[in-house]
Design an enzyme around this catalytic site. Structure first.
Site, PDB file in Angstrom:
ATOM      1  N   HIS A 267       0.793  -1.227   0.000  1.00  0.00           N
ATOM      2  CA  HIS A 267       0.000   0.000   0.000  1.00  0.00           C
ATOM      3  C   HIS A 267       0.827   1.280   0.000  1.00  0.00           C
ATOM      4  O   HIS A 267       0.687   2.095  -0.919  1.00  0.00           O
ATOM      5  CB  HIS A 267      -0.937   0.014   1.206  1.00  0.00           C
ATOM      6  CG  HIS A 267      -1.582   1.336   1.453  1.00  0.00           C
ATOM      7  ND1 HIS A 267      -2.644   1.797   0.713  1.00  0.00           N
ATOM      8  CD2 HIS A 267      -1.287   2.339   2.333  1.00  0.00           C
ATOM      9  CE1 HIS A 267      -2.980   2.999   1.130  1.00  0.00           C
ATOM     10  NE2 HIS A 267      -2.185   3.351   2.111  1.00  0.00           N
ATOM     11  N   GLU A 416     -23.751  18.008   6.583  1.00  0.00           N
ATOM     12  CA  GLU A 416     -22.921  19.208   6.490  1.00  0.00           C
ATOM     13  C   GLU A 416     -21.639  18.947   5.703  1.00  0.00           C
ATOM     14  O   GLU A 416     -21.202  19.771   4.903  1.00  0.00           O
ATOM     15  CB  GLU A 416     -22.590  19.723   7.893  1.00  0.00           C
ATOM     16  CG  GLU A 416     -23.811  20.120   8.728  1.00  0.00           C
ATOM     17  CD  GLU A 416     -24.520  18.945   9.380  1.00  0.00           C
ATOM     18  OE1 GLU A 416     -23.977  17.812   9.338  1.00  0.00           O
ATOM     19  OE2 GLU A 416     -25.615  19.146   9.934  1.00  0.00           O
TER      20      GLU A 416
END
Lengths: 672, 672
Positions: A267, A416
């Protein structure tokens, strides 16, 4: 299927995809830092996308009608940089690839908007890309509704990983996209079963396919290393049934690295020279580092020209428009002003002066929007389910929804963070100026995307109402205390806290004139009197100015913002009555005040004066004005909050927390 | 079914539930503010829950083995206050109900932890309750694994609304709970189809049932106004199949208000006297405002005593334990120290002094945890998928998962916000001291829950590594710039930024000694030398102290934190070599420095000195130390960041952004 079989099945595809893989391996190794696993895993999918599906022309990266490609899994930045280089984006040279993650290069660790053409948005903080892409897709639908499919006929493609899908913002994004049936939004899920800590199953057992379907998405799938299967899935994805589409691409992270593929070891760190050499052998790729053979590069460059014809067709259609429509379309996609903002604001300010309205600044903001929304067709409003409280909706804006793509107001839902990211996407897509509302305290929920507005340098507008303990009874969970300070601490963010209707109009003018910084408008719930006595110049644009002059050479300077300017003005009356010449400064925007020259600030804040700032928030952020920029012998005080608020009617709270004209006057007197 | 039929079907239930409804209507009306609709809609469900299922004893609100009841839809606070009053919680008097939302009352607009017993956690910011409840359920499983079901045999019940489920944090929470198979977590969904802006369908078309199932939940349902059906569903919910359970309770918001029920008009404002009177008539309730007839109140009080026998049984079982186990259990649930922290830290500091390790403070933190985790069985660690980067996992901690509830380390997944909320829940449940890691910049994602740690006054520990541009190549999206400032701006939050191994050990001691404030540990990615020359006293506890004394009366005071203390120490060498006596202060915690008396600060920062602060972040938050507390003639400078970072190796970034010993020395010289 082993690598050899893959290679034999489609040698041309293999070479194209392997170009990406080796560039990613090599660049990460050269930088001695970065993420090779994701580009190696998704190279096949990306190759098929760019080769056969993505509408783009590398010679015209900003062509409006291009498909947008968003790498939500931004740590895989080398995938994007490799694609841009290979397809022939001018800025993305091989030199830049070799300087991956180095000072001054455009190839930052994560894709940075503005560093290079072809980077549609900044990604890296997980989930931001997928949430921003929803805004791209919204803007695209709205532009199509307004200007027609002949001018606006593209898609938004996203590559997202497990990290993006585990972040909460992804749920806000997919639920919004599903509700809005954004059928041209296609998310390619890099389903590799790996996160940094190890297997996804360490922390997640979500059936992502079922989850997306539950939110109104269509789900397709493919073998992410089988070019033909990928092509089938992407073709199907373009044939929308009205829903957004998730393509579950089963991949192997670090594909081809015998030692590291399929593990978290692939990764986030270089594979190492030895493993890179071994992987090259597995790939059957015997070219030196960073070398792409001419024939393969030529194939890639051909892909980069694939969209030229479509672009020419679009150019012709634009040229064929009536002049008025063509000019307006050109204006809109360039983001230029139509010149109507200034006059509209000026007229409103004059009216305000005559009308002497006492209104909350959230209401004042609505009065401003009622004037500018009809004049500026690019305005695109919304709220995170607080429409009536944020006063963000005006009469002329229809509701943007599945039935009415021409609407210019959207119900973002109780999301939000998703709203902020979507607004970034709407801005970045082009054609609209997005603004959206919530309570100032819920900056906390939206910060991830608000920071990206600032970092990207885009002028998203946050309409943050209920901006202090002045909201009253809802109590400390809803009362912002530190939020002005934290917005001010954020680089490249304008925090505007107007004190009355005239300043609110000026704040909107400033926010809409901004091209490279977001604005946070902090607006009151409670009513505030008109304090301004002149309406001509945009005084707020100086950041601070004299709201009330002292009767003689000032001994006391009071500074305040928003709802506390009234308190300062009343405190001045007390002090003047006691024979103390007192000036009141309104400070609607500290960032703009910082941009003024020092001489201006010195005229506002002469030496040898007592200075008292009043703001119903924490002191942090005020000291540079209280103490003087280089230190001085100024005696200074602050009247505000030093802890959380409480639940009670607003006037009671101001009294109990000692934010009153008397307290301000006493503070000043004690310092004299 | 109409109200009359409901009433006749179960008159006792009707009266119990209607008590809640009228108290909610009356209190909101008296306050002239608040949210009547949710309590009116969920009164039936809550009544059945408290009457037949919730394990509690109103006379012993803090009984450890009680079921936890969490009102995630915190705006419906009157539902909770009414239940506490009706069942006989001593603090929740009728007087408090009448003073709903008034100054000094315990009945705040949203439930505030610490205001009254029975409020398990602060809610109001949507989604926090459901996410915190996951922590409660984790702690419960872990305590049961350690102490057995005889001592720990309870459940976590949550009421959540559509707002909670639309917030992104809810996805992080339900996915974590599903992956961990928290079978004793039961969420009662107030499925009323209404949000503030109107119908849920304005912004959401999610199939919530399918969504929860996709994340590994079992889904049940009931008619939320049919007591028998609710009872059936809640009974089934307790009979877990190993998965957490969602109960889809179909309800009508504002139930019984003819004019407003089923509309957003019932949500967030008083019904009005007339409508309240009409609604009372519909209910068949002819008692005056705030009056609950004795017989009904008596029934409720009986419900409040329902758990007394179970509690007595638990007490007996605790009394029957061996003394050692009983003492440890008592210690753990009370949160008391076992006295091993101080000696462990002291020993480590002595070793550090001898060893002269040069390690990143994130590594130093791991070294500290290796010592204290074995000594403190209450330590419960985790990371949001950055275990190897945050250095949060120590060898002795097993992994907490479905197979091993005795593990004390949890993989939270890529869910910073969910992690923070879960940690709050683990702390609030009792038995454990949670800490969890992510990168400092992702404070942005976790702030909603971090603020609640501070507001509740609980000592959650945030291990925030990669705390500056010193993280290097990952670039500006990952480099915190404003985050120290924003954490410092937040009331009741300790921001600890240690400079070496000894300060890191001291920071952990401070964080773990804290009982009423969360700690944010800001830790470096890059290696730092051991700077401390003595290991005795916890000097960090003073907030700041002299790290290197000047060779004579100081002319320059350098102040720094964390990785920049080394830079300040090296700058001192340059200045001293130039004949300028220079003192270096390390400032590991500004909040603790503020708590010292002014005399101590004056000894650190004498007048008539040049002051330069060095921190690889924004200046905001430093001026009170640079300028002097009352203003002074001090000349002051700051060496740090005034914009976003960049992607490059860390040493290059420090050089390019001018945060170097030379730059610090030059700044000081220029001010002399």
């Amino acid at each position: 299927m082993d690598l050899q079989a893959r290679r034999n099945a489609d040698p041309q595809h293999w070479n194209l995809a392997t170009s990406i893989r080796v560039l990613a391996m090599d660049a990460v190794q050269a930088a001695n830092s970065g993420h090779p696993g994701m580009p190696m895993g998704m190279a096949d999918v990306a190759t098929v996308l760019f080769r056969n599906h993505l509408k783009f022309d590398a010679s015209a990266p900003n062509w409006f009608d291009r498909d947008r490609f968003i790498l939500s899994a931004g740590h895989g930045s080398m995938l994007l940089y490799a694609l841009l280089y290979l397809t022939g984006y001018e800025q993305m040279t091989l030199e830049q690839i070799k300087n991956f993650r180095q000072w001054g290069s455009i190839t930052a660790g994560h894709p940075e908007y503005g560093h290079a053409e072809g980077i549609e948005t900044t990604t890296g903080p997980l989930g931001q890309g997928i949430a921003t892409s929803v805004g791209f897709a919204i803007a695209e639908e709205a532009m199509r509704a307004e200007f027609g499919e002949a001018l606006c006929d593209h898609r938004t493609w996203v590559i997202a990983g497990d990290g993006c899908l585990m972040e909460g913002i992804s749920q806000e994004a997919i639920a919004l996209a599903g509700a809005q049936k954004l059928g041209r939004l296609i998310v390619l899920w890099d389903n590799n079963d790996i996160t940094i800590d190890g297997a996804v199953s360490l922390s997640d057992r979500t059936d992502q396919r079922a989850r997306f379907e539950a939110s109104g998405w269509r789900v397709l799938s493919c073998d992410g290393h089988d070019a033909a299967d990928i092509d089938r899935a992407l073709s199907a994805a373009k044939d929308s049934d009205g829903r957004p589409t998730l393509v579950d691409c089963k991949t192997v992270i670090g594909y081809g690295s015998e030692k590291k593929q399929g593990t978290s070891g692939a990764h986030g760190s270089p594979l190492g020279d030895e493993e890179i050499a071994a992987t090259r052998r597995h790939y059957g790729w015997d070219h030196a580092e960073f070398i792409i053979p001419d024939d393969i590069l030529s194939d890639w460059r051909e892909i980069g020209r694939r969209g030229a014809e479509a672009r020419q067709g679009w150019n012709d259609r634009v040229d064929g428009l009536e002049a008025d429509k063509r000019d307006e379309f050109a204006r809109r996609i360039s983001g230029e002003s139509n010149g109507k903002l200034g006059p509209a604001i000026a007229a409103l300010k004059e009216q305000a002066l005559a009308g002497q309205h006492k209104v909350a600044t959230r209401k004042a903001s609505e009065m401003v929007l009622e004037v500018i929304n009809p004049a500026l067709p690019e305005m695109f409003g919304g709220s995170a389910d607080l429409t009536g409280s944020n006063n963000t909706k005006t009469a002329d804006l229809g509701i943007f929804d599945v039935q009415n793509r021409a609407g210019r107001y959207i119900h973002y839902g109780i999301r939000e963070h998703g709203m902020a990211a979507a607004m970034n996407g709407i801005f970045l897509h082009g054609g609209f100026r997005p603004y959206g509302g919530t309570f100032l305290t819920f900056t906390d929920y939206a910060r991830g995307a608000m920071r990206l507005s600032a970092l990207m340098g885009i002028a998203t507008i946050y309409v943050m109402t209920h901006d202090s303990i002045g909201l009253g009874e809802d109590g400390p969970t809803h009362q912002p205390i530190e939020h002005l300070a934290l917005c001010r601490a954020t680089p490249n963010t304008m925090v505007l806290r107007p004190c009355d209707l005239i300043e609110t109009a000026e704040a909107w003018e400033i926010a809409l004139d901004s091209e490279d910084a977001p604005s946070v408008m902090a607006l009151s719930r409670q009513n505030l009197p008109l304090l301004r006595e002149e309406a001509g110049e945009n005084l707020s644009a100086k950041g601070a100015y004299v709201m009330r002059e002292a009767s003689a050479a000032p001994k006391v300077i009071l500074m305040a913002t928003g709802s506390e300017v009234e308190i300062a003005v009343n405190a001045r009356e007390i002090l003047e009555a006691a024979g103390i010449p007192t000036r009141v400064l309104s400070v609607p925007c500290m960032e703009l005040l910082r941009e003024q020259d020092a001489a201006y600030r010195e005229t506002l804040l002469p030496a040898d004066t007592v200075r008292v700032a009043v703001e119903a928030g924490v002191r942090q952020g005020w000291d540079w004005l209280l103490m003087g920029e280089r230190g001085s012998d100024t005696r200074a005080g602050f009247v505000g909050m030093d802890g959380f608020g409480a639940s009670a009617p607003a006037p009671k709270l101001y009294e109990e927390f000692g934010i009153t004209p008397d307290a301000v006057a006493e503070t000043a007197k004690a310092l004299l």
